[in-house]
Scaffold this motif. Structure first.
Motif, short mmCIF file in Angstrom:
data_model
loop_
_atom_site.label_atom_id
_atom_site.label_comp_id
_atom_site.label_asym_id
_atom_site.label_seq_id
_atom_site.Cartn_x
_atom_site.Cartn_y
_atom_site.Cartn_z
N SER A 7 -0.03 -2.63 11.43
CA SER A 7 0.31 -1.21 11.48
C SER A 7 -0.85 -0.39 12.01
O SER A 7 -1.97 -0.88 12.19
CB SER A 7 0.69 -0.71 10.08
OG SER A 7 -0.47 -0.55 9.28
N ARG A 36 2.29 2.22 3.77
CA ARG A 36 1.02 1.79 4.37
C ARG A 36 -0.09 1.74 3.34
O ARG A 36 -0.10 2.47 2.36
CB ARG A 36 0.58 2.74 5.49
CG ARG A 36 1.50 2.86 6.68
CD ARG A 36 1.89 1.54 7.25
NE ARG A 36 3.29 1.27 7.00
CZ ARG A 36 3.87 0.10 7.17
NH1 ARG A 36 3.19 -0.93 7.58
NH2 ARG A 36 5.16 -0.04 6.91
N GLU A 44 3.61 -4.71 5.93
CA GLU A 44 2.27 -4.31 5.49
C GLU A 44 1.53 -5.42 4.77
O GLU A 44 0.50 -5.18 4.14
CB GLU A 44 2.37 -3.07 4.61
CG GLU A 44 1.07 -2.32 4.37
CD GLU A 44 0.40 -1.76 5.62
OE1 GLU A 44 -0.65 -1.11 5.47
OE2 GLU A 44 0.91 -1.95 6.73
#
Length: 362
Positions: A47, A356, A282
């Motif tokens: 990410s 995140r 993630e």
């Protein structure tokens, strides 16, 4: 018996991130890795937050993949929703990611011993397969999804119908043009498929599926064949999949689990600290962030910092793992699965941001 102030068990992203931070601080340590250049079962999604973490470690993300992912597509039956990612991301094979990070750790000064498989950990002593013992003041457990005797995650974390992970690498000839700069999520009964292009142009197809669904299909290959028949879009992506295509698998992935309290001298990293549902993309972020944060805590407070650090890191994982768990349950439920593609692009972006993890956590 061999002694080292800090022992890192595992040379994946979590272990090498910790090693790089310890090396830069001039703190003596040793990293043990069972097999250099492996290709762990993982979607390899990096990410925008994890790109920042890698850059902080001195790793240029273009050495992993020069292409960027800019959108996400969610499929449920005939319904599809496309949304922009909050910021560009990338996908990389674990072989490439692990090689780049381990080489960077070695250049930073990390001593690495390859071919060492740790079978058991008791306190802060690790026993290798050949009987060798390694004793440390601080032990950084970075064995990924693989549990080690003495530190194994609880069996009840797997649930009554545990999740299995499957991975297939598809050649670049068919999938490249249709996938483009997107990461795709295909939802089905009791599971989902994630699909994105890697640095070599091949498509990485990863499934998270409950054991009951796999058992009803009979085998991983039969399940993939069934999904292709049920989902025309997925079938198009899988045109190069055949009976002889290798399917990698890992059983009993405890999605949603996180360690709640620490033990003196033991820093649990990555999947050994918490396991986020893979649809959030993630897992690599948690691995790298945990390695960096744990090494920083050790630098400030030594082995005694492990208990407080583990507790604080568990708190930082509560929101991303919790949000991802809710989305996963909606994605797997027959009534809500087909409604997910109806979510607006803005809400999809909010969920992506809420799952995140960054390197600035304690």
């Amino acid at each position: 018996m061999r002694r080292t102030p800090a022992l890192i068990v595992g040379g994946g992203p979590a272990g090498t991130a910790a090693a790089m931070e310890l090396a830069r601080a001039g703190l003596p340590h040793l990293l043990l890795e069972r097999a250099r250049g492996g290709n762990a079962l993982c979607g390899g999604f990096i990410s925008w937050r994890t790109i920042e973490s890698l850059e902080r470690l001195g790793i240029d993300p273009d050495t992993l993949n020069t292409a960027r992912l800019r959108q996400v597509r969610i499929y449920a039956g005939e319904r599809v929703r496309t949304a922009r990612l909050p910021r560009p991301a990338l996908t990389v094979s674990r072989r490439r990611l692990d090689t780049v990070m381990l080489d960077a750790a070695i250049r930073a000064g990390t001593p690495v011993e390859n071919g060492v498989t740790i079978r058991e950990i008791g306190g802060l002593t690790a026993r290798a397969a050949d009987g060798a013992l390694f004793e440390a003041d601080a032990l950084f457990l970075a064995s990924g999804k693989h549990d080690i005797r003495g530190t194994a995650r609880p069996v009840d974390a797997r649930g009554e119908d545990p999740t299995l992970g499957l991975r297939v690498r598809l050649p670049s000839s068919r999938a490249t043009g249709v996938i483009g700069d997107a990461i795709e999520l295909h939802l089905f009964d009791r599971g989902y498929v994630g699909l994105a292009l890697q640095e070599d142009g091949s498509a990485n197809l990863c499934l998270a599926v409950h054991r009951s669904r796999l058992q009803s299909a009979g085998s991983p290959t039969a399940l993939l064949d069934t999904l292709a028949r049920e989902n025309p879009v997925l079938s198009e992506r899988m045109m190069d999949f055949g009976a002889t295509t290798p399917v990698d698998a890992i059983a009993n992935v405890p999605y949603g689990w996180r360690v709640r309290k620490g033990e003196p001298g033991l820093f649990r990293l990555g999947d050994q600290a918490g396991v986020i549902p893979s649809l959030a993309g993630e897992g690599m972020g948690i691995a790298i962030a945990s390695g960096m944060a744990a090494a920083s805590a050790y630098r400030r407070g030594g082995a005694e910092a492990a208990v407080a650090w583990q507790r604080n890191f568990a708190r930082s994982l509560a929101r991303p793992i919790g949000v991802a768990g809710v989305v996963r349950r909606l994605a797997e439920h027959p009534l809500s699965r087909h409604a997910l593609p109806l979510l607006g692009p803005r809400l999809i972006a909010v969920v992506a941001a809420a799952t995140r993890v960054g390197h600035d956590h304690p």
